[in-house]
Design a protein around this motif. Structure first.
Motif, PDB file in Angstrom:
ATOM      1  N   TYR A  93       0.633  -0.520   0.145  1.00 11.76           N
ATOM      2  CA  TYR A  93       0.106  -0.262   0.349  1.00 11.76           C
ATOM      3  C   TYR A  93       1.128   0.949   0.366  1.00 11.76           C
ATOM      4  CZ  TYR A  93       1.107   0.361   4.619  1.00 11.76           C
ATOM      5  OH  TYR A  93       0.974   0.591   6.503  1.00 11.76           O
ATOM      6  N   LEU A  94       0.369   2.397   0.019  1.00 13.35           N
ATOM      7  CA  LEU A  94       0.592   4.040  -0.805  1.00 13.35           C
ATOM      8  C   LEU A  94       0.900   4.357   1.318  1.00 13.35           C
ATOM      9  CD1 LEU A  94      -1.534   4.603  -3.318  1.00 13.35           C
ATOM     10  CD2 LEU A  94       0.641   3.127  -3.818  1.00 13.35           C
ATOM     11  N   VAL A  95       2.318   4.880   1.303  1.00 12.61           N
ATOM     12  CA  VAL A  95       2.565   5.459   2.034  1.00 12.61           C
ATOM     13  C   VAL A  95       3.528   6.307   1.569  1.00 12.61           C
ATOM     14  CG1 VAL A  95       3.051   3.783   3.934  1.00 12.61           C
ATOM     15  CG2 VAL A  95       4.837   3.583   2.758  1.00 12.61           C
ATOM     16  N   ASP A  96       3.246   7.747   2.346  1.00 12.80           N
ATOM     17  CA  ASP A  96       4.054   8.998   1.841  1.00 12.80           C
ATOM     18  C   ASP A  96       5.719   8.495   1.829  1.00 12.80           C
ATOM     19  OD1 ASP A  96       1.794  10.933   4.080  1.00 12.80           O
ATOM     20  OD2 ASP A  96       1.380   9.855   1.809  1.00 12.80           O
ATOM     21  N   ARG A  97       6.669   9.396  -0.051  1.00 11.64           N
ATOM     22  CA  ARG A  97       7.947   9.606   0.090  1.00 11.64           C
ATOM     23  C   ARG A  97       8.218  10.460   0.780  1.00 11.64           C
ATOM     24  NH1 ARG A  97       9.727   9.732  -5.598  1.00 11.64           N
ATOM     25  NH2 ARG A  97       9.094   7.658  -5.930  1.00 11.64           N
ATOM     26  N   HIS A  98       7.735  11.812   1.767  1.00 10.68           N
ATOM     27  CA  HIS A  98       8.567  12.528   2.160  1.00 10.68           C
ATOM     28  C   HIS A  98       6.901  13.005   3.089  1.00 10.68           C
ATOM     29  CE1 HIS A  98      10.713  13.833  -0.899  1.00 10.68           C
ATOM     30  NE2 HIS A  98       9.848  13.308  -1.837  1.00 10.68           N
ATOM     31  N   GLY A 333      -7.938   3.767  -4.934  1.00 13.51           N
ATOM     32  CA  GLY A 333      -7.235   2.291  -3.858  1.00 13.51           C
ATOM     33  C   GLY A 333      -7.957   2.899  -2.504  1.00 13.51           C
ATOM     34  N   SER A 334      -7.904   3.674  -2.102  1.00 14.02           N
ATOM     35  CA  SER A 334      -8.266   4.060  -0.312  1.00 14.02           C
ATOM     36  C   SER A 334      -8.881   3.347  -0.297  1.00 14.02           C
ATOM     37  CB  SER A 334      -7.626   5.773  -0.090  1.00 14.02           C
ATOM     38  OG  SER A 334      -6.594   5.847  -0.448  1.00 14.02           O
ATOM     39  N   PHE A 335      -8.443   2.986   0.978  1.00  9.73           N
ATOM     40  CA  PHE A 335     -10.453   2.714   1.942  1.00  9.73           C
ATOM     41  C   PHE A 335     -10.461   3.552   3.048  1.00  9.73           C
ATOM     42  CE2 PHE A 335     -12.650  -1.925   3.538  1.00  9.73           C
ATOM     43  CZ  PHE A 335     -14.005  -1.325   2.914  1.00  9.73           C
ATOM     44  N   VAL A 336     -11.904   4.222   2.446  1.00 10.93           N
ATOM     45  CA  VAL A 336     -11.680   4.965   3.354  1.00 10.93           C
ATOM     46  C   VAL A 336     -13.743   5.060   4.504  1.00 10.93           C
ATOM     47  CG1 VAL A 336     -12.077   8.186   3.885  1.00 10.93           C
ATOM     48  CG2 VAL A 336     -10.534   7.218   1.963  1.00 10.93           C
ATOM     49  N   CYS A 337     -13.130   5.656   5.688  1.00  7.10           N
ATOM     50  CA  CYS A 337     -14.662   5.198   6.457  1.00  7.10           C
ATOM     51  C   CYS A 337     -15.001   6.810   7.358  1.00  7.10           C
ATOM     52  CB  CYS A 337     -14.107   4.263   7.881  1.00  7.10           C
ATOM     53  SG  CYS A 337     -15.315   4.177   8.868  1.00  7.10           S
ATOM     54  N   ASP A 338     -16.371   6.864   6.959  1.00  4.55           N
ATOM     55  CA  ASP A 338     -17.318   7.515   8.028  1.00  4.55           C
ATOM     56  C   ASP A 338     -17.770   7.368   8.937  1.00  4.55           C
ATOM     57  OD1 ASP A 338     -18.608  10.185   8.393  1.00  4.55           O
ATOM     58  OD2 ASP A 338     -18.362  10.503   6.980  1.00  4.55           O
ATOM     59  N   PRO A 339     -17.581   8.075   9.915  1.00  2.23           N
ATOM     60  CA  PRO A 339     -18.264   7.258  11.345  1.00  2.23           C
ATOM     61  C   PRO A 339     -19.821   7.948  11.479  1.00  2.23           C
ATOM     62  CG  PRO A 339     -16.123   7.493  12.023  1.00  2.23           C
ATOM     63  CD  PRO A 339     -16.608   7.768  10.757  1.00  2.23           C
ATOM     64  N   TYR A 340     -19.729   8.786  11.167  1.00  2.00           N
ATOM     65  CA  TYR A 340     -20.966   9.722  11.056  1.00  2.00           C
ATOM     66  C   TYR A 340     -21.080  10.336   8.963  1.00  2.00           C
ATOM     67  CZ  TYR A 340     -19.292  10.243  15.697  1.00  2.00           C
ATOM     68  OH  TYR A 340     -19.193   9.766  17.080  1.00  2.00           O
ATOM     69  N   VAL A 341     -22.201   9.422   8.914  1.00  2.00           N
ATOM     70  CA  VAL A 341     -21.576   9.576   7.576  1.00  2.00           C
ATOM     71  C   VAL A 341     -22.917  10.996   6.863  1.00  2.00           C
ATOM     72  CG1 VAL A 341     -23.475   7.597   6.931  1.00  2.00           C
ATOM     73  CG2 VAL A 341     -21.896   8.393   4.787  1.00  2.00           C
ATOM     74  N   ASP A 463      -7.393   2.668   5.319  1.00  2.00           N
ATOM     75  CA  ASP A 463      -6.570   4.422   5.044  1.00  2.00           C
ATOM     76  C   ASP A 463      -6.745   6.135   5.502  1.00  2.00           C
ATOM     77  OD1 ASP A 463      -5.062   2.339   3.256  1.00  2.00           O
ATOM     78  OD2 ASP A 463      -6.267   2.211   1.926  1.00  2.00           O
ATOM     79  N   ALA A 464      -7.932   5.828   5.660  1.00  3.01           N
ATOM     80  CA  ALA A 464      -8.364   7.367   6.268  1.00  3.01           C
ATOM     81  C   ALA A 464      -9.482   7.611   7.012  1.00  3.01           C
ATOM     82  CB  ALA A 464      -8.332   8.054   4.659  1.00  3.01           C
ATOM     83  N   ILE A 465      -9.589   7.731   8.127  1.00 10.37           N
ATOM     84  CA  ILE A 465     -10.993   8.405   8.616  1.00 10.37           C
ATOM     85  C   ILE A 465     -11.546   9.487   8.490  1.00 10.37           C
ATOM     86  CG2 ILE A 465     -12.226   8.153  11.491  1.00 10.37           C
ATOM     87  CD1 ILE A 465     -11.099   5.827  11.494  1.00 10.37           C
ATOM     88  N   ILE A 466     -12.688   9.960   7.254  1.00  7.68           N
ATOM     89  CA  ILE A 466     -12.406  11.942   7.299  1.00  7.68           C
ATOM     90  C   ILE A 466     -14.548  11.392   8.083  1.00  7.68           C
ATOM     91  CG2 ILE A 466     -13.158  13.272   5.133  1.00  7.68           C
ATOM     92  CD1 ILE A 466     -10.772  11.684   3.810  1.00  7.68           C
ATOM     93  N   HIS A 516      -7.407   2.468  16.759  1.00  8.15           N
ATOM     94  CA  HIS A 516      -7.424   1.275  16.398  1.00  8.15           C
ATOM     95  C   HIS A 516      -8.203   1.270  14.539  1.00  8.15           C
ATOM     96  CE1 HIS A 516      -8.993  -3.806  17.109  1.00  8.15           C
ATOM     97  NE2 HIS A 516     -10.403  -2.973  16.077  1.00  8.15           N
ATOM     98  N   LEU A 517      -8.708   1.386  13.843  1.00  8.70           N
ATOM     99  CA  LEU A 517      -9.012   1.223  12.797  1.00  8.70           C
ATOM    100  C   LEU A 517      -7.932   1.317  12.069  1.00  8.70           C
ATOM    101  CD1 LEU A 517     -12.561   1.951  12.215  1.00  8.70           C
ATOM    102  CD2 LEU A 517     -11.737  -0.517  12.915  1.00  8.70           C
ATOM    103  N   LEU A 518      -6.893   2.792  11.821  1.00 13.85           N
ATOM    104  CA  LEU A 518      -6.291   3.270  11.041  1.00 13.85           C
ATOM    105  C   LEU A 518      -5.161   2.630  10.882  1.00 13.85           C
ATOM    106  CD1 LEU A 518      -6.596   7.072  11.425  1.00 13.85           C
ATOM    107  CD2 LEU A 518      -7.377   5.673   9.290  1.00 13.85           C
ATOM    108  N   ARG A 519      -4.665   2.292   9.703  1.00 17.93           N
ATOM    109  CA  ARG A 519      -2.642   1.734   9.299  1.00 17.93           C
ATOM    110  C   ARG A 519      -2.123   2.797  10.015  1.00 17.93           C
ATOM    111  NH1 ARG A 519      -1.224   4.588   4.870  1.00 17.93           N
ATOM    112  NH2 ARG A 519      -1.867   5.355   3.743  1.00 17.93           N
TER     113      ARG A 519
END
Lengths: 605, 123
Positions: A93-98, A333-341, A463-466, A516-519
């Motif tokens: 998976y993708l991580v920032d180079r910088h 490809g990012s997998f993103v969750c919104d718990p208050y959608v 990959d993100a919680i927004i 817990h849920l984020l990488r």
């Protein structure tokens, strides 16, 4: 190489934070496995990255060689993964180079008196290409300019202009644009300025003018502090923001006058002019446009709330949702969750950026929708003004006659039938995805964000919680509170009651969910409602596993604001931290004594 | 509810230790919604899947069977990828019930939205 970045607003925190994020997106991604992040205790399989190190280094070298988009990287990664065998679970998976979340932006020297209100910054980019890529997704950025010269007047700017000899080498046609921040230029002044640029810039001698689609755009940027340095905050307070410019200037003059002259003496016009001019900063820049924002074609044409068929009271506007998605570093490809959608406004933007999404809401009605049939957006145009005025603008069908008429107006467009079942028909979050042609969420679930129904080994799933949690003002925050239910009385017909959930508690859960849920290395982006007077950095929600990257204030009212917080997950919680949190959570929900009792019972068993 | 969603959900009723995988009660109503095929996403999401739970969910919906084991060769097999894509992302459970394997608690799925909300006495 430093370029001048011109922003749309003087939204300093937001603008710079967003640019930093889009820049780190543009700088490409390192494909590889992160170091094992202590994922012990979260189950046997599928709980995040545990890469074979050899695969990791191969991928990394591959990614470094490929100066390309994430798609190529993903592709390369998938090929490598396929060859090495997926059982190894060397997760590419993708991580920032910088870790470029801190942008090295600098206010031009001449504008330093403007402080936070400066709308332009010098930002170092590695290449023009990189600048263009960073601009591509940024919502708050207007233009990036390769500055040739600058000065307090347009003459000074043009005379000091020394374009790089190669800057215009391969170009044949050009156009001059004027970008003004605060300055009020008459039509004549604009024309004069353009003529002067064309006449006095040697480098343009061999080029011809083309107003549409020129090879190169020459920009004249003018910043005038007179109407800009109104407020000490990042954003103008609402009332002033919507004032006509002339009224704002008058207000400013009055302020300056009353501050300097004391209370009882009215200043003479001469004095007034002096005060007016004293703090005023006016500065001109001339240069070549390197990149322009594409937000109009990309976002404003596709996602505006006004074009959506399903919205609610507090649907997030498209621009802000895209900013959040940028800050969350969402990429294909990012997998993103919104718990208050809610109505899934944020997920729409995430989907626009290629992410895969999942959402939870405690209110199932908002997710399932009304079941009523609304006309497609095309129908808006075919309605008369009168119909719009009497509230039929959205094509809501009240009677059979209405329905028939609408069907005629819509021609071939299929009308949806209320009687049959299924999500195709209900006006629900799904319909916005279908209308825009964006990828619908992987799942929307009714669930309590204080108790998300994930399997135990879901650590590192996202990959993100927004999210934009309810502020408790226009939308209530709710949770299910533990209490006894009389099963005898209600049987299966019992419907769950919810009770108020304080903002503190909402954030406590949100941050622990993120931990817990984020990488590791992924971001949590959320809005925090604050009383402006009471807010200090120490009152900000914090978590041991998360580090704060950005904190941007968006003023809603003079005393009430929301702050956009961006956290990055630095490590997984240890087993001890995690069990302590769960224990605390249960103790608060059910009472400490009961939880203790249950624990003892379990142990004695 | 796609099977990808189902793969992540668990019952969190008090006293349940795993609550996973949730059973899908017979008689579930499913619909198929086409979705763009993307091998990248399958590769990306595969490590996050509980494969055995996915296989059994496919079986309980009488979908074409998925192999119990994924081998490197599978990733070159176009028909396998298409089938995985179809089962995982295109089949929606519209109406039905999810069942907690330990407590037997039933979670209804209506209009494609599973209701995972717990009752007050289950927290």
């Amino acid at each position: 190489m430093s370029y001048l970045v011109v922003f749309h607003h003087t939204h300093r925190d937001f603008s710079l934070a967003e640019l930093a994020s889009t820049l780190s997106l543009a700088r490409g991604f390192l494909v590889g496995s992160t170091p094992d992040s202590g994922s012990a205790g979260c189950g046997s399989a599928g709980c995040g990255p545990r890469g074979g190190s050899s695969t990791g280094s191969q991928l990394r070298s591959l990614a470094n060689n490929v100066s390309s988009t994430h798609y190529d990287c993903l592709d390369a990664a998938s090929r490598l993964l396929a060859s090495s065998g997926p059982q190894k679970r060397g997760v590419p998976y993708l991580v920032d180079r910088h870790a470029a979340h801190q942008l090295k932006a600098r206010v031009p020297d001449a504008l330093t008196p403007m402080g936070a209100a400066a709308p332009v910054y010098y930002v170092p980019f590695q290449s023009e290409q990189e600048a263009a890529q960073a601009a591509q997704r940024a919502m708050l950025l207007n233009t990036i300019v390769d500055v040739w010269g600058s000065g307090a007047s347009v003459d000074e700017a043009i005379n000091s202009a020394t374009p790089h000899p190669d800057a215009l080498k391969s170009h044949k046609t050009f156009r001059v644009d004027i970008i003004s921040h605060g300055a009020q230029l008459s039509r004549k002044e604009r024309m004069d300025t353009i003529e002067r640029v064309v006449r006095d810039t040697r480098a343009l001698d061999n080029l011809t003018v083309a107003l549409s689609a020129p090879d190169v755009v020459v920009a004249v940027v003018v910043v005038d502090s007179l109407t800009m340095d109104l407020s000490k905050t990042n954003i103008l307070p609402k009332e002033e923001k919507y004032m006509p410019k002339r009224a704002r200037r008058r207000l400013e003059r009055m302020r300056i006058a009353s501050e300097s002259a004391g209370d009882d003496s009215t200043p003479t016009p001469q004095e007034q002019r002096q005060h007016e001019e004293a703090p005023r900063v006016i500065h001109w820049f001339v240069g070549k446009v390197v990149a322009e924002s594409r937000r109009n074609e990309q976002v404003n044409a596709v996602l505006p709330v006004s074009k959506r068929r399903y919205i609610a009271n507090t649907s997030m506007n498209a621009e802000m949702a895209c900013i959040m998605s940028n800050l969350g570093l969402v990429k294909p490809g990012s997998f993103v969750c919104d718990p208050y959608v809610g109505t899934a406004s944020i997920l729409l933007s995430v989907s626009l950026h290629g992410g895969h999404t999942m959402g939870f809401d405690i209110d199932g009605r908002v997710l399932r929708g009304s079941g009523k049939v609304w006309a497609p957006p095309e129908a808006y145009d075919s309605l008369s003004d009168k119909e719009r005025a009497c509230g039929k603008a959205k094509g809501y069908q009240e009677s059979a006659a209405d329905r028939e008429r609408l069907a005629r107006q819509l021609g071939e467009l299929p009308l949806l039938d209320e009687s049959s079942s299924g999500m195709k028909l209900a006006v629900s979050p799904w319909i916005n995805f279908r209308d825009t042609g964006l990828r619908p969420p992987v799942g929307l679930c009714q669930g309590d964000a204080t108790r998300l129904p994930f399997r135990g080994n879901a650590r590192g799933l996202f990959d993100a919680i927004i999210t934009d949690p309810p502020y408790g003002v226009r939308e209530r925050s709710r949770k299910v509170e533990a209490k006894d239910v009389d099963r005898q009385k209600y049987g299966d017909n019992h419907s769950v009651s919810t009770s108020r959930c304080e903002v503190d508690e909402v954030f406590e859960h949100l941050l622990w969910n993120a931990a817990h849920l984020l990488r590791v290395g992924a971001r949590l982006v959320c809005f925090l409602p604050v009383q402006r007077e009471d807010y200090t950095p120490s009152t900000r929600p914090a978590n041991v596993c998360l580090e704060l990257l950005h904190d941007c204030e968006d003023v809603l009212q003079s005393k009430f604001a929301r702050r956009l917080l961006v956290y990055v997950k630095r490590r997984d919680p240890t087993d001890e931290e995690w069990t302590t949190w769960l224990h605390y959570r249960d103790a608060r929900a059910r009472g400490a004594a009961i939880v203790q009792q249950e624990k003892e019972q379990q142990q004695s068993r | 509810m796609k099977l990808l969603t189902h793969n992540m959900l668990a019952s969190t009723v008090r006293g349940v230790s795993q609550g996973y995988p949730l059973g899908i009660a017979p008689g579930a109503v499913t619909e198929v919604h086409a979705c763009d095929f993307s091998k990248e996403f399958l590769v990306h999401v595969f490590p996050k899947l509980e494969w055995s739970a996915f296989v059994s969910a496919c079986a309980s919906l009488s979908l074409p069977t998925m192999p119990a084991e994924v081998t490197p060769a599978s990733w070159e097999d176009e028909s396998f990828l298409r089938q995985m894509h179809h089962n995982l992302l295109e089949v929606h459970v519209q109406e039905g019930t999810l069942i907690c394997p330990e407590s037997g608690r039933q979670f209804p799925v209506s209009k494609g939205i599973p209701n995972m909300l717990l009752n007050e006495d289950e927290i």
